[in-house]
Design an enzyme around this catalytic site. Structure first.
Site, PDB file in Angstrom:
ATOM      1  N   SER A  64     124.478   4.776  33.534  1.00  0.00           N
ATOM      2  CA  SER A  64     125.477   5.042  32.490  1.00  0.00           C
ATOM      3  C   SER A  64     126.714   4.153  32.570  1.00  0.00           C
ATOM      4  CB  SER A  64     125.905   6.504  32.519  1.00  0.00           C
ATOM      5  OG  SER A  64     124.905   7.276  31.921  1.00  0.00           O
ATOM      6  N   LYS A  67     127.266   2.034  29.599  1.00  0.00           N
ATOM      7  CA  LYS A  67     127.886   2.544  28.362  1.00  0.00           C
ATOM      8  C   LYS A  67     129.259   1.908  28.107  1.00  0.00           C
ATOM      9  CE  LYS A  67     125.212   6.805  28.772  1.00  0.00           C
ATOM     10  NZ  LYS A  67     125.139   8.181  29.288  1.00  0.00           N
ATOM     11  N   TYR A 187     118.720   1.579  24.568  1.00  0.00           N
ATOM     12  CA  TYR A 187     119.410   2.492  25.498  1.00  0.00           C
ATOM     13  C   TYR A 187     118.729   2.487  26.873  1.00  0.00           C
ATOM     14  CZ  TYR A 187     121.149   6.701  27.683  1.00  0.00           C
ATOM     15  OH  TYR A 187     121.692   7.584  28.594  1.00  0.00           O
ATOM     16  N   TYR A 240     131.887  12.562  32.708  1.00  0.00           N
ATOM     17  CA  TYR A 240     131.293  13.752  32.073  1.00  0.00           C
ATOM     18  C   TYR A 240     132.118  15.007  32.342  1.00  0.00           C
ATOM     19  CZ  TYR A 240     127.806  10.206  32.680  1.00  0.00           C
ATOM     20  OH  TYR A 240     127.172   9.017  32.722  1.00  0.00           O
ATOM     21  N   VAL A 258     124.058   7.588  37.088  1.00  0.00           N
ATOM     22  CA  VAL A 258     123.233   8.357  38.021  1.00  0.00           C
ATOM     23  C   VAL A 258     122.536   7.491  39.079  1.00  0.00           C
ATOM     24  CG1 VAL A 258     122.850  10.407  36.582  1.00  0.00           C
ATOM     25  CG2 VAL A 258     121.286   8.459  36.394  1.00  0.00           C
TER      26      VAL A 258
HETATM   27  N1  LIG Z   1     124.452   9.666  33.625  1.00  0.00           N
HETATM   28  C1  LIG Z   1     123.566   8.715  33.569  1.00  0.00           C
HETATM   29  O1  LIG Z   1     123.662   7.720  34.290  1.00  0.00           O
HETATM   30  C2  LIG Z   1     122.402   9.002  32.665  1.00  0.00           C
HETATM   31  C3  LIG Z   1     121.496   7.825  32.445  1.00  0.00           C
HETATM   32  C4  LIG Z   1     120.053   8.227  32.360  1.00  0.00           C
HETATM   33  N2  LIG Z   1     119.223   7.062  32.212  1.00  0.00           N
HETATM   34  C5  LIG Z   1     119.812   9.173  31.204  1.00  0.00           C
HETATM   35  O2  LIG Z   1     119.700   8.687  30.108  1.00  0.00           O
HETATM   36  O3  LIG Z   1     119.738  10.376  31.359  1.00  0.00           O
END
Ligand SMILES: NC(=O)CC[C@H](N)C(=O)O
Length: 304
Positions: A64, A67, A187, A240, A258
Protein backbone atom coordinates in the site's frame (compact mmCIF):
# COMPACT_ATOMS: atom_id res chain seq x y z
CA UNK A 1 23.58 16.59 10.50
CA UNK A 2 25.01 13.08 10.36
CA UNK A 3 22.14 10.69 11.10
CA UNK A 4 24.20 7.48 10.74
CA UNK A 5 24.99 7.01 14.47
CA UNK A 6 21.33 7.58 15.32
CA UNK A 7 20.09 4.98 12.83
CA UNK A 8 22.69 2.49 14.12
CA UNK A 9 21.42 3.11 17.64
CA UNK A 10 17.79 2.54 16.61
CA UNK A 11 18.80 -0.66 14.79
CA UNK A 12 20.55 -1.90 17.95
CA UNK A 13 17.50 -1.18 20.07
CA UNK A 14 15.01 -2.77 17.66
CA UNK A 15 16.99 -5.95 16.80
CA UNK A 16 16.47 -7.68 20.21
CA UNK A 17 12.71 -7.20 19.76
CA UNK A 18 12.58 -9.10 16.43
CA UNK A 19 10.36 -12.17 16.63
CA UNK A 20 8.61 -10.98 19.78
CA UNK A 21 5.25 -10.03 18.33
CA UNK A 22 3.15 -9.34 15.29
CA UNK A 23 2.45 -11.57 12.31
CA UNK A 24 3.74 -11.51 8.76
CA UNK A 25 0.98 -11.02 6.14
CA UNK A 26 -0.09 -14.50 5.07
CA UNK A 27 -2.82 -13.92 2.49
CA UNK A 28 -0.43 -14.81 -0.35
CA UNK A 29 2.51 -17.28 -0.27
CA UNK A 30 5.09 -14.76 -1.50
CA UNK A 31 4.46 -12.59 1.56
CA UNK A 32 3.89 -15.45 4.02
CA UNK A 33 7.40 -16.82 3.40
CA UNK A 34 9.23 -13.55 4.10
CA UNK A 35 11.33 -14.14 7.27
CA UNK A 36 9.93 -11.99 10.10
CA UNK A 37 13.30 -11.38 11.74
CA UNK A 38 14.34 -8.48 9.56
CA UNK A 39 14.55 -4.77 10.22
CA UNK A 40 15.77 -1.93 8.04
CA UNK A 41 15.80 1.85 8.32
CA UNK A 42 16.89 4.42 5.74
CA UNK A 43 16.77 8.21 5.68
CA UNK A 44 17.37 10.90 3.11
CA UNK A 45 17.57 14.59 3.91
CA UNK A 46 16.08 17.13 1.55
CA UNK A 47 19.66 18.18 0.69
CA UNK A 48 20.40 14.59 -0.41
CA UNK A 49 22.33 13.29 2.61
CA UNK A 50 21.66 9.60 3.23
CA UNK A 51 22.02 7.16 6.13
CA UNK A 52 20.78 3.60 6.62
CA UNK A 53 21.05 0.65 8.99
CA UNK A 54 20.07 -3.01 9.29
CA UNK A 55 18.33 -4.62 6.32
CA UNK A 56 17.85 -1.29 4.56
CA UNK A 57 19.02 -2.60 1.18
CA UNK A 58 16.75 -5.68 1.14
CA UNK A 59 13.91 -5.33 -1.39
CA UNK A 60 10.38 -6.06 -0.16
CA UNK A 61 6.83 -5.80 -1.49
CA UNK A 62 5.82 -2.17 -1.01
CA UNK A 63 2.09 -2.97 -1.14
CA UNK A 64 0.00 0.00 0.00
CA UNK A 65 2.95 2.39 0.07
CA UNK A 66 2.38 2.42 -3.71
CA UNK A 67 -0.85 4.36 -3.06
CA UNK A 68 1.30 7.38 -2.36
CA UNK A 69 2.81 7.35 -5.83
CA UNK A 70 -0.38 6.62 -7.76
CA UNK A 71 -2.11 9.41 -5.83
CA UNK A 72 0.71 11.77 -6.80
CA UNK A 73 0.23 10.87 -10.47
CA UNK A 74 -3.57 11.17 -10.29
CA UNK A 75 -3.37 14.61 -8.64
CA UNK A 76 -0.98 15.66 -11.39
CA UNK A 77 -3.42 14.50 -14.08
CA UNK A 78 -6.72 15.62 -12.57
CA UNK A 79 -6.04 18.35 -10.03
CA UNK A 80 -9.12 19.02 -7.90
CA UNK A 81 -11.36 16.95 -10.17
CA UNK A 82 -9.93 13.87 -8.48
CA UNK A 83 -11.94 14.67 -5.35
CA UNK A 84 -15.25 14.27 -7.21
CA UNK A 85 -14.70 10.51 -6.94
CA UNK A 86 -12.63 10.15 -3.74
CA UNK A 87 -13.01 11.64 -0.24
CA UNK A 88 -10.43 12.97 2.19
CA UNK A 89 -11.65 11.69 5.52
CA UNK A 90 -10.10 8.97 7.65
CA UNK A 91 -12.23 5.84 7.45
CA UNK A 92 -11.72 4.51 10.97
CA UNK A 93 -12.14 1.08 9.40
CA UNK A 94 -9.69 -1.60 8.20
CA UNK A 95 -8.01 -0.83 4.88
CA UNK A 96 -10.03 -3.41 2.94
CA UNK A 97 -13.42 -2.69 4.51
CA UNK A 98 -16.57 -2.56 2.39
CA UNK A 99 -19.01 -1.12 4.93
CA UNK A 100 -18.91 2.62 4.18
CA UNK A 101 -19.11 2.23 0.41
CA UNK A 102 -22.81 1.37 0.34
CA UNK A 103 -24.15 4.29 2.38
CA UNK A 104 -21.65 6.64 0.71
CA UNK A 105 -22.75 5.66 -2.82
CA UNK A 106 -19.48 4.09 -3.95
CA UNK A 107 -17.29 7.10 -3.07
CA UNK A 108 -14.34 5.84 -1.01
CA UNK A 109 -13.44 7.79 2.12
CA UNK A 110 -9.84 8.49 1.05
CA UNK A 111 -7.19 7.48 -1.53
CA UNK A 112 -5.21 5.32 0.92
CA UNK A 113 -7.77 2.64 1.75
CA UNK A 114 -8.08 -0.10 -0.86
CA UNK A 115 -11.35 1.25 -2.31
CA UNK A 116 -9.78 4.70 -2.69
CA UNK A 117 -6.64 3.38 -4.34
CA UNK A 118 -8.73 1.31 -6.73
CA UNK A 119 -10.66 4.48 -7.65
CA UNK A 120 -7.31 6.28 -8.18
CA UNK A 121 -6.14 3.41 -10.43
CA UNK A 122 -9.32 3.82 -12.50
CA UNK A 123 -8.63 7.53 -13.00
CA UNK A 124 -5.04 6.83 -14.04
CA UNK A 125 -6.10 4.17 -16.53
CA UNK A 126 -8.35 6.67 -18.29
CA UNK A 127 -5.27 8.77 -18.98
CA UNK A 128 -2.96 6.33 -20.76
CA UNK A 129 -0.52 3.50 -20.01
CA UNK A 130 -0.62 3.79 -16.23
CA UNK A 131 1.70 0.85 -15.47
CA UNK A 132 4.42 2.28 -17.69
CA UNK A 133 3.86 5.74 -16.20
CA UNK A 134 4.18 4.40 -12.66
CA UNK A 135 7.37 2.49 -13.48
CA UNK A 136 8.84 5.56 -15.16
CA UNK A 137 8.02 7.70 -12.11
CA UNK A 138 9.60 5.20 -9.72
CA UNK A 139 12.74 4.86 -11.85
CA UNK A 140 13.09 8.62 -12.07
CA UNK A 141 12.60 9.10 -8.32
CA UNK A 142 15.10 6.35 -7.43
CA UNK A 143 17.62 6.94 -10.20
CA UNK A 144 17.52 3.24 -11.10
CA UNK A 145 14.98 0.80 -12.60
CA UNK A 146 12.23 -0.48 -10.28
CA UNK A 147 10.15 -3.55 -11.18
CA UNK A 148 6.98 -5.43 -10.37
CA UNK A 149 7.25 -8.81 -8.65
CA UNK A 150 5.30 -10.96 -11.10
CA UNK A 151 4.59 -13.69 -8.55
CA UNK A 152 3.11 -11.21 -6.05
CA UNK A 153 1.01 -9.54 -8.75
CA UNK A 154 -0.35 -12.92 -9.91
CA UNK A 155 -1.14 -14.06 -6.35
CA UNK A 156 -2.87 -10.77 -5.55
CA UNK A 157 -5.06 -11.35 -8.60
CA UNK A 158 -5.72 -15.01 -7.73
CA UNK A 159 -6.80 -14.27 -4.15
CA UNK A 160 -8.04 -10.67 -4.29
CA UNK A 161 -11.70 -11.48 -3.59
CA UNK A 162 -12.24 -8.44 -1.40
CA UNK A 163 -10.61 -6.11 -3.89
CA UNK A 164 -12.84 -7.58 -6.65
CA UNK A 165 -15.81 -7.00 -4.35
CA UNK A 166 -14.78 -3.38 -3.72
CA UNK A 167 -14.20 -2.69 -7.40
CA UNK A 168 -17.45 -4.35 -8.51
CA UNK A 169 -19.37 -2.45 -5.85
CA UNK A 170 -17.93 0.89 -7.01
CA UNK A 171 -18.62 -0.07 -10.63
CA UNK A 172 -22.27 -0.78 -9.69
CA UNK A 173 -22.53 2.83 -8.46
CA UNK A 174 -21.09 4.07 -11.75
CA UNK A 175 -17.93 5.25 -9.97
CA UNK A 176 -15.38 3.35 -12.10
CA UNK A 177 -15.02 4.24 -15.77
CA UNK A 178 -12.82 1.33 -16.81
CA UNK A 179 -13.35 -2.45 -16.72
CA UNK A 180 -12.95 -3.92 -13.23
CA UNK A 181 -10.32 -6.41 -14.50
CA UNK A 182 -8.18 -3.65 -16.01
CA UNK A 183 -8.42 -1.44 -12.91
CA UNK A 184 -7.48 -4.30 -10.60
CA UNK A 185 -4.64 -5.41 -12.88
CA UNK A 186 -3.05 -1.98 -12.30
CA UNK A 187 -3.85 -2.04 -8.56
CA UNK A 188 -2.37 -5.53 -8.10
CA UNK A 189 0.77 -4.54 -9.98
CA UNK A 190 1.32 -1.35 -8.02
CA UNK A 191 1.07 -3.39 -4.79
CA UNK A 192 3.70 -5.76 -6.23
CA UNK A 193 6.43 -3.14 -6.70
CA UNK A 194 9.62 -4.36 -5.04
CA UNK A 195 11.80 -1.78 -3.34
CA UNK A 196 14.17 -1.42 -0.40
CA UNK A 197 14.10 1.11 2.46
CA UNK A 198 16.94 3.01 0.79
CA UNK A 199 15.00 3.25 -2.47
CA UNK A 200 11.74 4.26 -0.76
CA UNK A 201 13.40 6.96 1.36
CA UNK A 202 14.79 8.36 -1.91
CA UNK A 203 11.56 7.98 -3.86
CA UNK A 204 9.51 9.83 -1.23
CA UNK A 205 12.06 12.65 -1.22
CA UNK A 206 9.82 15.05 -3.15
CA UNK A 207 7.45 15.08 -0.15
CA UNK A 208 9.98 16.95 1.99
CA UNK A 209 10.98 19.24 -0.89
CA UNK A 210 7.65 20.92 -1.68
CA UNK A 211 7.23 18.59 -4.66
CA UNK A 212 10.60 19.18 -6.26
CA UNK A 213 12.44 16.15 -7.64
CA UNK A 214 14.42 14.36 -4.88
CA UNK A 215 17.64 14.75 -6.83
CA UNK A 216 16.99 18.25 -8.18
CA UNK A 217 17.87 19.25 -11.71
CA UNK A 218 14.86 17.38 -13.11
CA UNK A 219 11.23 18.42 -13.59
CA UNK A 220 9.21 18.87 -10.39
CA UNK A 221 7.27 15.77 -9.32
CA UNK A 222 4.30 17.78 -8.14
CA UNK A 223 3.37 21.23 -6.84
CA UNK A 224 3.89 22.61 -3.33
CA UNK A 225 0.12 22.69 -2.85
CA UNK A 226 -0.31 19.04 -3.80
CA UNK A 227 2.65 18.06 -1.64
CA UNK A 228 1.07 19.67 1.42
CA UNK A 229 -2.15 17.83 0.69
CA UNK A 230 -0.46 14.45 0.20
CA UNK A 231 1.35 14.88 3.52
CA UNK A 232 -1.94 15.84 5.23
CA UNK A 233 -3.62 12.72 3.86
CA UNK A 234 -0.70 10.56 5.01
CA UNK A 235 -1.07 11.92 8.53
CA UNK A 236 -4.84 11.48 8.68
CA UNK A 237 -5.30 8.32 6.58
CA UNK A 238 -1.90 6.75 5.74
CA UNK A 239 -1.98 4.06 8.40
CA UNK A 240 -5.71 3.24 8.17
CA UNK A 241 -7.54 2.77 11.45
CA UNK A 242 -4.28 3.36 13.36
CA UNK A 243 -3.85 6.86 11.90
CA UNK A 244 -5.01 8.61 15.07
CA UNK A 245 -2.66 6.59 17.21
CA UNK A 246 0.26 7.06 14.79
CA UNK A 247 -0.33 10.84 14.81
CA UNK A 248 -0.42 10.71 18.61
CA UNK A 249 2.66 8.54 19.14
CA UNK A 250 4.81 9.51 16.11
CA UNK A 251 3.38 12.76 14.80
CA UNK A 252 4.65 12.43 11.23
CA UNK A 253 2.83 11.86 7.92
CA UNK A 254 3.25 8.11 7.31
CA UNK A 255 2.21 5.59 4.66
CA UNK A 256 2.36 1.89 5.45
CA UNK A 257 1.96 -1.35 3.53
CA UNK A 258 1.28 -4.96 4.52
CA UNK A 259 4.76 -5.91 3.28
CA UNK A 260 5.94 -4.28 6.54
CA UNK A 261 7.25 -0.98 5.18
CA UNK A 262 6.36 2.49 6.45
CA UNK A 263 7.42 5.72 4.72
CA UNK A 264 7.47 8.84 6.93
CA UNK A 265 8.01 12.50 6.08
CA UNK A 266 9.49 15.31 8.14
CA UNK A 267 8.39 18.22 5.91
CA UNK A 268 11.24 20.46 4.72
CA UNK A 269 13.79 18.17 6.38
CA UNK A 270 13.87 14.51 5.46
CA UNK A 271 12.11 11.32 4.44
CA UNK A 272 12.47 8.00 6.20
CA UNK A 273 11.58 4.40 5.43
CA UNK A 274 11.44 1.63 8.02
CA UNK A 275 10.71 -2.02 7.32
CA UNK A 276 10.01 -5.06 9.44
CA UNK A 277 7.59 -7.69 8.10
CA UNK A 278 5.64 -8.58 11.26
CA UNK A 279 2.40 -6.55 11.42
CA UNK A 280 0.09 -5.45 14.20
CA UNK A 281 -3.68 -6.00 14.10
CA UNK A 282 -4.18 -2.89 11.93
CA UNK A 283 -1.80 -4.13 9.20
CA UNK A 284 1.02 -1.76 10.10
CA UNK A 285 4.57 -2.93 10.85
CA UNK A 286 4.87 -3.40 14.60
CA UNK A 287 8.58 -2.69 14.87
CA UNK A 288 8.43 -0.13 12.08
CA UNK A 289 6.11 1.92 14.27
CA UNK A 290 8.36 1.36 17.26
CA UNK A 291 11.41 2.51 15.26
CA UNK A 292 9.62 5.68 14.16
CA UNK A 293 8.62 6.38 17.76
CA UNK A 294 12.29 6.01 18.76
CA UNK A 295 13.40 8.28 15.91
CA UNK A 296 10.99 11.04 16.95
CA UNK A 297 11.84 10.66 20.66
CA UNK A 298 15.57 10.86 19.97
CA UNK A 299 15.47 13.75 17.48
CA UNK A 300 12.42 15.73 18.59
CA UNK A 301 11.50 15.93 14.89
CA UNK A 302 7.72 15.99 14.42
CA UNK A 303 5.21 18.18 12.65
CA UNK A 304 3.79 19.16 16.05
N1 LIG B 1 -2.57 -2.46 3.32
C1 LIG B 1 -2.05 -3.00 2.26
O1 LIG B 1 -0.84 -2.96 2.06
C2 LIG B 1 -3.03 -3.75 1.40
C3 LIG B 1 -2.46 -4.19 0.07
C4 LIG B 1 -2.98 -5.53 -0.35
N2 LIG B 1 -2.37 -5.93 -1.58
C5 LIG B 1 -4.49 -5.52 -0.51
O2 LIG B 1 -4.93 -5.07 -1.53
O3 LIG B 1 -5.23 -5.93 0.36
Amino acid sequence: MNFQPLLDEIDEEIRPLLGQGGTVASYIPALARVPAQQFGIALRTCQGGEASAGDAATPFSIQSISKLFTLTLAMRHLGDMLWERIGREPSGNPFNSLVQLESEHGKPRNPFINAGAIAVADRLLSDGDAKAELLALMASLCGEPIGFDAEVAASEAATGYRNYALANFMKSFGKLDNAVEAVLDLYFHQCALRMSCVQLARAAGFLCRDGRHPRGGEADITTERHTRRINALMLTCGTYDAAGDVAFSIGLPCKSGVGGGIVAVVPDQLTLCVWSPALDATGNSLLGRKALELFVAKTGLSVF
